[in-house]
Design an enzyme around this catalytic site. Structure first.
Site, PDB file in Angstrom:
ATOM      1  CG  ASP A  30     -74.727-121.280 -28.415  1.00  0.00           C
ATOM      2  OD1 ASP A  30     -76.313-121.833 -28.184  1.00  0.00           O
ATOM      3  OD2 ASP A  30     -74.672-120.126 -27.731  1.00  0.00           O
ATOM      4  N   GLY A  31     -71.505-124.726 -29.238  1.00  0.00           N
ATOM      5  CA  GLY A  31     -70.425-125.406 -29.175  1.00  0.00           C
ATOM      6  C   GLY A  31     -69.469-123.801 -29.813  1.00  0.00           C
ATOM      7  CE  LYS A  32     -68.693-118.527 -25.892  1.00  0.00           C
ATOM      8  NZ  LYS A  32     -67.158-119.276 -25.655  1.00  0.00           N
ATOM      9  CG  ASP A 105     -63.110-118.315 -25.168  1.00  0.00           C
ATOM     10  OD1 ASP A 105     -64.575-118.474 -25.670  1.00  0.00           O
ATOM     11  OD2 ASP A 105     -62.755-119.665 -24.377  1.00  0.00           O
ATOM     12  CG  ASN A 160     -71.611-125.419 -34.373  1.00  0.00           C
ATOM     13  OD1 ASN A 160     -71.223-125.609 -35.221  1.00  0.00           O
ATOM     14  ND2 ASN A 160     -72.048-125.026 -33.271  1.00  0.00           N
ATOM     15  CG  LEU A 463     -70.279 -93.823  13.532  1.00  0.00           C
ATOM     16  CD1 LEU A 463     -69.812 -94.694  14.161  1.00  0.00           C
ATOM     17  CD2 LEU A 463     -71.360 -94.349  11.854  1.00  0.00           C
ATOM     18  CE  LYS A 468     -71.769 -86.080  12.253  1.00  0.00           C
ATOM     19  NZ  LYS A 468     -72.602 -86.968  12.561  1.00  0.00           N
ATOM     20  CB  SER A 536     -69.632 -86.390   4.889  1.00  0.00           C
ATOM     21  OG  SER A 536     -69.150 -86.234   6.121  1.00  0.00           O
TER      22      SER A 536
END
Lengths: 628, 325
Positions: A30-32, A105, A160, A463, A468, A536
C-alpha cells in the site's frame, strides 16, 4: 533576548504542541514504508550518510529497481532485511515547528494483530492506508477494528497511489463512502480522508496540483493540528502509585504519573482499594512544589494524613472513584503460541497491581475481518475474545474506553514469564459484589482438632504408569491403620462422575484439575488428609491447586519414572493404544509433561519400591507435624 | 584539555543548586516535558520492581540527561541505585575528569569496571583493531561487571533514533543468563505496562531515553542547563586526518601512521567513546546554543563518527546479540 532564550524560542516557535503518537496501518504494497520514508525525508530527518547507505542497500536488496527503496530505511534487523520481511514494531521520530511525532510502524503479515495492537496501545491516531486501485479490503477492516479495540479515536484514511488512479476525484469519493459505511459501528470520533501519492509527496507534505479538488488538509497539516489529548485533563483524577518516596522520617511522598484529571493541594483523594481518604498537602517536583498538576505529569504527592499506601494502590478523586472488583469482563488479545485456556492461572499486571488471574468464561471470539462473534473454547495466537476474568485480589480500574491507562492489563505466563496476553476491561461483573462468604460456626480448625490431625493434600503427579495410584493406595492404607481420617481422589474414578463431561484436550485437562482442586479444598476444609493421583501434566494447574490451600497444606510428590519404564509397565494398556493412534493427546506421547521444579518430594520409582516411596511420604507428613 | 577546576566548579554549581527553583527559568518545552515524564515513569518502575538495579553510565550527553532525569525522578531522595562505568582505558582524558568530578559533587556511588586481563594482554584500539578492542575492553568488561555485581536491571542511554536495529528495541529489553539479546525472544510492550519478571541470572536492560532524538537531547541539555563534557563544544584540538575521519591525539599513546602529524583544528564531537575510535567534526560551535543551531542544519547522522558501526552491515545487531550495549 539572550542567545539561549533565542535558540529555545526558535526550536519551539509558534506554540509547541507537544508530542503526537500515531500508527501507520497497511502493508508495504500500500506504500506504507514509502509514506513514512517520505515524511522523514521531507522533514529532513534522513541524513546524508543514511541516504548513501540506503542507496547502497537499494541496489543490493531493493525491490523498486534503481529508485531509492524507503522500506529498507525502515526495516531494522539484519534477518528481516535478508528475508524481505519485517517482524516487529519499529518506532520513528520526526518533528516540525509545531509538533514532535512518534510513529509506530508495524508490518503487514502474520503476527500483524499482536504487533499492531502493541503499536496502537500508545497511539492517539491511526493512519489507515488504502491503495486507490484496490479500495477497501479485508485488511482495511481488520486494521480499523484493532485501532478501535485499542482505543484510538482518530483515523486518517490515506487513499494512496492516487497517481496510479488518474488522480480521480470520483474514485476517491467512492472509496471514502464505502469505508465510512463499513466502519460506522466502530464509532471513531474523527475520520479524515486524504487522497495522496506518497511516492511523489502529493498531499503528504505538499498540496497536489493534480488534485486541486481536494479542499481538506495535507497529511502533515492535519497531524500538526489535530487535538487528541484534550479530555485527559478533564477526566476524573487517577494516580497509580509507583514508588513510595521516603528519604527520611520527615518525608513520605507517593511517586507516580497522573493518568487522568488534575490535582491541587487541598483536594481530597481516596485510596481506591481501602476507601481511606486524605487531603493532598503538597505536589513535589525537583523544580519545587507546584500548585496544580494534570494528566501526563510525573510528580510526587504528599498527603496530610498517615494512611496505608503501597505501590499498586490507586489514588483517585474522592467524589469520582474507579471500580474495585475481582471479577470483570474484558476484551482479551492473545499474543502467544501456547493458547489461552479458561481456568488456567496467569499473572495479571495492571499498572503496579500484580495478581493471579484466570479466565472464568470465554464468551465468544471476534472475527476481526467481519466483526462477527464466533464460538471459541480457547484463544490461539492473535485471537481476540470477550472474557470474564477472576483475580485473586480485587483490583482498581476504569472501563478501557474511558481511561486507557487504568483500564488495561497484560497477562504473564507464570513459568516462562512471557507476556502472553493483553486486556481491555469493559465492566465489573455484578455477581462479584453480591456473593459473600457465609460464615459457619464450626471452623476448619475445629474439624481438624476433632480428628487429631492437620489436613493436607498429597498431590501425586507423574506419567501414566509411574506408580502414583499404587503409592497413594499404600499411604492411605497406613494412615487409616494408624487411625487417621483420609480420602482418595484418583484420575479414573473422578472421570466416571464429577468430570465425565470432560475429554483430554488441553482445555479440558485444565478444567479437570480445577474441579479436583476445588473438591480437594472442601475435604481439607473438612479436616481430612487427601491423596490425589493425577497425571496433572501442566505446572500452571498444579500451582493453581497449591494456591487454593493454606501454606504447608499442599505436598507435591513427583512420582518419577522414565517414559520407557512406564511404557514397559503399561498397566492399563494405554501406551499401546496411543502408539496405535487410538488415543490422542496422551501425556508423554503426543502431549507434554511439565515436570515439577521444586516438589516437596521426588521419588524415582525405577530406583525404590512403592513401599519405600510410601515411607518417605509418611515421613514428610510426620516431620511437618500433620499427624498430630 | 580543559582546566579541571573549570569543569569542577561548573559541576559543583549544578549539584548544589539541583532541586532549587530557578527564578526566571522558562518552563520546559511541551514535548520535552512529555518525554521527561515518560522517562521518569520508566525509572520509577525499575526502582520499584527490581532488587539490584544499576545505571550504566558512559559520561556522554545521553548519560548526562539520563542521570539528570534520575535525580528528578526520585527527588527529594537520591536515585536508589549506583552508577556503573565500563572504562576501556582509552576514553578521552576530559571524560574521566568530568566523571570523577560529577560523582564527587553529587555524592553518588560510581563503580568503574576495567578488564585488567585485557589490559595485561595489551589489548587496545591501535594494537588490536577496533573489533577486538571493543569486544574485550567493552563488551566483556560489561559482562564481567554485570556478573560481579549481580545486577538484575541496567539502565542504558540508547535511543531508537540512533541506528536502524535500535528502532525496534523494547524499552525493557530482556537478556538471558549470558546477557545475550535474542530479537525473537523480546516481549510485546503495551501501554506503559512493563513486564519486569525474570528468573535468577536473567536481566533486563532498560532504555528510558528510547523515544528521544539527538535534537531532543541537546534541547533538553540547553533548557535544563545540564553540564556536559567540554569535548562537545568546538575548540582548537590536535587532530590527525585518517580515512576521512578526524582523530584527536588525546595522549602520547596515539600511534601515527607514516607521514601523519597532528594539526590544530577547530573541532568538536557529536558522540564520545574511545578517543582513537571517535571521529571529530570541524565546527566553530563553541557554545551550546551554537551546537544546537548547527544540529538544525546537520546533514550526517551522529553515529557516522563511530568507527565501530562501519565495520560491516548489521554490525550493531551482531554486537547486541553478544551483549554489547
Amino acid at each position: 533576548m539572550n542567545a539561549r532564550a533565542n535558540i529555545i524560542s526558535r526550536l519551539t516557535r509558534t506554540g509547541d504542541r507537544g508530542v503526537l503518537r500515531f500508527i501507520t496501518c497497511g502493508s508495504v504494497d500500500d506504500g506504507k514504508s514509502t509514506l513514512i520514508g517520505r515524511l522523514l525525508y521531507d522533514s529532513k530527518l534522513i541524513f546524508d550518510d543514511q541516504l548513501s547507505t540506503l542507496e547502497k542497500d537499494s541496489r543490493k536488496h531493493g525491490t523498486v529497481g534503481e529508485e531509492i527503496d524507503f522500506a529498507l530505511l525502515l526495516d531494522g534487523l539484519e534477518a528481516e532485511r535478508q528475508q524481505g520481511i519485517t517482524i516487529d514494531v519499529a518506532y520513528r521520530f520526526f518533528s516540525t515547528d509545531k509538533r514532535k511525532f512518534v510513529v509506530a510502524d508495524t508490518p503487514g503479515h502474520e503476527q500483524y494483530t499482536r504487533n499492531m495492537a502493541t503499536g496502537a496501545s500508545t497511539a492517539d491516531l491511526a493512519i489507515i492506508l488504502i491503495d486507490a486501485r484496490k479500495g477497501v479490503l479485508v485488511q482495511t477492516l481488520r486494521h480499523s477494528y484493532i485501532a478501535h479495540m485499542m482505543g484510538i479515536r482518530h483515523v486518517v484514511l490515506a487513499v494512496n497511489k492516487m497517481d496510479l488512479a488518474g488522480h480521480s476525484r470520483a474514485r476517491f469519493h467512492e472509496i471514502v463512502a464505502n469505508y465510512l459505511a463499513r466502519v460506522e459501528a466502530l464509532g471513531f470520533e474523527t475520520i479524515t480522508p486524504i487522497p495522496m501519492s506518497a511516492r511523489y509527496g502529493e498531499n503528504v507534505t505538499q498540496r497536489s496540483p493534480a488534485m486541486d479538488w481536494h479542499d481538506g488538509p495535507t497529511l502533515l497539516e492535519h497531524l500538526e493540528q489535530i487535538e487528541t489529548e484534550a479530555d485527559a485533563r478533564s477526566g476524573p483524577f487517577r494516580f497509580p502509585v509507583q514508588w513510595v518516596n521516603r528519604p527520611n522520617l520527615d518525608f513520605r511522598g507517593f511517586a507516580g504519573t497522573i493518568v487522568s484529571g488534575t490535582v491541587k493541594p487541598g483536594d481530597e483523594v481516596v485510596v481506591a482499594s481501602s476507601g481511606q481518604t486524605a487531603k493532598v498537602a503538597r505536589i513535589v517536583t525537583a523544580e519545587g512544589d507546584i500548585v496544580e498538576a494534570g494528566a501526563g505529569e510525573a510528580v510526587t504527592l504528599v498527603l496530610d494524613a498517615e494512611i496505608d499506601i503501597i505501590r499498586g494502590d490507586m489514588l483517585s478523586a474522592a467524589g469520582d472513584r474507579p471500580n474495585v472488583a475481582s471479577q470483570f469482563a474484558a476484551e482479551v488479545l492473545w499474543m502467544h503460541e501456547d493458547a489461552m485456556h479458561p481456568g488456567r492461572s496467569y499473572l495479571l499486571k495492571a499498572g503496579g497491581q500484580v495478581t493471579p488471574v484466570s479466565v472464568t468464561e470465554l464468551k465468544y471470539g471476534v472475527d476481526i475481518n467481519t466483526y462477527d462473534h464466533i464460538p471459541a473454547k480457547e484463544l490461539g495466537m492473535n485471537a481476540i475474545g470477550q472474557c470474564n476474568l477472576s483475580t485473586s485480589r480485587a483490583i482498581a480500574f476504569d472501563p478501557y474506553h474511558e481511561i486507557r491507562d487504568t483500564g488495561s492489563f497484560i497477562l504473564i505466563d507464570r513459568y516462562t514469564n512471557q507476556t502472553v496476553g493483553a486486556g481491555m476491561i469493559r465492566f465489573a461483573l455484578r455477581r462479584a459484589t453480591n456473593i459473600h462468604a457465609q460464615k459457619m460456626d464450626v471452623t476448619k480448625a475445629r474439624r481438624a482438632e476433632l480428628k487429631a490431625q492437620k489436613p493436607a493434600v498429597l498431590w501425586f503427579t507423574g506419567l501414566s504408569g509411574a506408580g502414583k495410584s499404587t503409592i497413594a493406595n499404600i499411604v492411605e492404607r497406613r494412615l487409616a491403620e494408624a487411625g487417621h481420617h483420609t480420602y482418595s481422589l484418583d484420575g479414573d474414578n473422578v472421570r466416571h462422575g464429577l468430570n465425565r463431561d470432560l475429554g483430554f484436550t488441553e482445555g479440558d485437562r485444565v478444567e479437570n484439575i480445577r474441579r479436583i482442586g476445588e473438591v480437594a479444598k472442601l475435604f481439607v476444609d473438612a479436616g481430612l488428609i487427601v491423596t490425589c493421583s493425577f497425571i496433572s501434566p501442566f505446572r500452571a494447574e498444579r500451582q493453581m491447586v497449591r494456591e487454593l490451600m493454606e501454606e504447608g497444606e499442599f505436598i507435591e510428590v513427583f512420582v518419577d519414572a522414565p517414559l520407557e519404564v512406564c511404557m514397559a509397565r503399561d498397566p492399563k494398556g494405554l501406551y499401546k493404544k496411543a502408539q496405535a493412534g487410538e488415543i490422542k493427546n496422551f501425556t508423554g506421547f503426543d502431549s507434554p509433561y511439565e515436570a515439577p521444579e521444586m516438589p516437596e518430594l521426588h521419588v524415582e520409582t525405577g530406583q525404590i519400591s512403592a513401599e519405600e516411596a510410601a515411607d518417605r511420604v509418611i515421613a514428610i507428613l510426620r516431620q511437618s507435624g500433620r499427624l498430630g | 584539555m580543559v582546566d579541571r577546576s573549570v569543569i569542577a566548579a561548573r559541576i559543583a554549581d549544578y549539584a548544589n543548586t539541583f532541586g532549587q527553583p530557578r527564578a526566571g527559568k522558562p518552563s520546559l518545552s511541551a514535548h520535552l516535558k512529555a518525554l521527561e515524564a515518560e522517562s521518569i515513569h520508566i525509572m520509577r518502575e525499575v526502582a520499584a520492581e527490581f532488587s539490584n538495579p544499576v545505571m550504566l553510565y558512559s559520561i556522554g550527553k545521553d548519560s548526562a540527561v539520563m542521570l539528570h532525569l534520575a535525580l528528578k525522578a526520585f527527588y527529594p531522595s537520591r536515585p536508589p541505585f549506583p552508577l556503573q562505568h565500563v572504562d576501556t582505558t582509552w576514553k578521552f582524558r576530559d571524560m574521566i575528569m568530568y566523571r570523577d568530578a560529577l560523582a564527587e559533587a553529587l555524592g553518588l556511588e560510581m563503580r568503574v569496571e576495567i578488564n585488567e586481563d585485557g589490559l595485561k594482554r595489551g589489548i587496545g584500539p591501535f594494537a588490536s583493531g577496533s573489533n577486538l578492542h571493543t569486544q574485550v575492553m567493552k563488551t566483556e568488561a560489561l559482562r564481567a561487571a554485570m556478573n560481579r555485581h549481580g545486577y538484575d536491571a541496567a539502565f542504558g542511554g540508547a535511543r531508537r533514533d540512533e541506528e536502524k536495529s535500535r528502532a525496534k528495541e523494547r524499552i525493557f529489553s530482556f537478556r538471558d543468563a549470558n546477557h545475550g539479546w535474542e530479537p525473537r525472544n523480546q516481549r510485546p510492550e503495551l501501554w506503559q505496562t512493563y513486564n519486569t519478571r525474570i528468573r535468577q541470572g536473567e536481566s533486563i536492560r532498560v532504555f528510558p531515553l528510547s523515544n528521544w532524538t539527538e535534537l531532543d537531547i541537546w534541547q533538553y541539555i540547553l533548557e535544563e542547563d545540564i553540564p556536559i563534557v567540554p569535548l562537545y563544544l568546538a575548540a582548537e584540538r590536535p587532530v590527525v586526518e585518517r580515512d576521512g575521519q578526524l582523530l584527536m591525539v588525546d595522549d602520547d599513546r596515539f600511534v601515527f601512521a607514516n607521514g601523519e602529524t597532528a594539526q590544530m583544528r577547530m573541532v568538536r564531537f557529536r558522540t564520545l567513546g574511545c578517543y582513537p575510535l571517535t571521529g571529530a567534526i570541524e565546527s566553530t560551535a563553541a557554545t551550546l546554543e551554537e551546537v544546537v543551531m548547527e544540529m538544525l542544519t546537520a546533514r550526517t547522522s551522529e553515529r557516522s563518527g563511530r568507527l565501530i558501526d562501519h565495520d560491516e552491515a548489521g554490525s550493531m545487531e551482531k554486537k547486541k546479540r553478544e551483549g554489547y550495549f
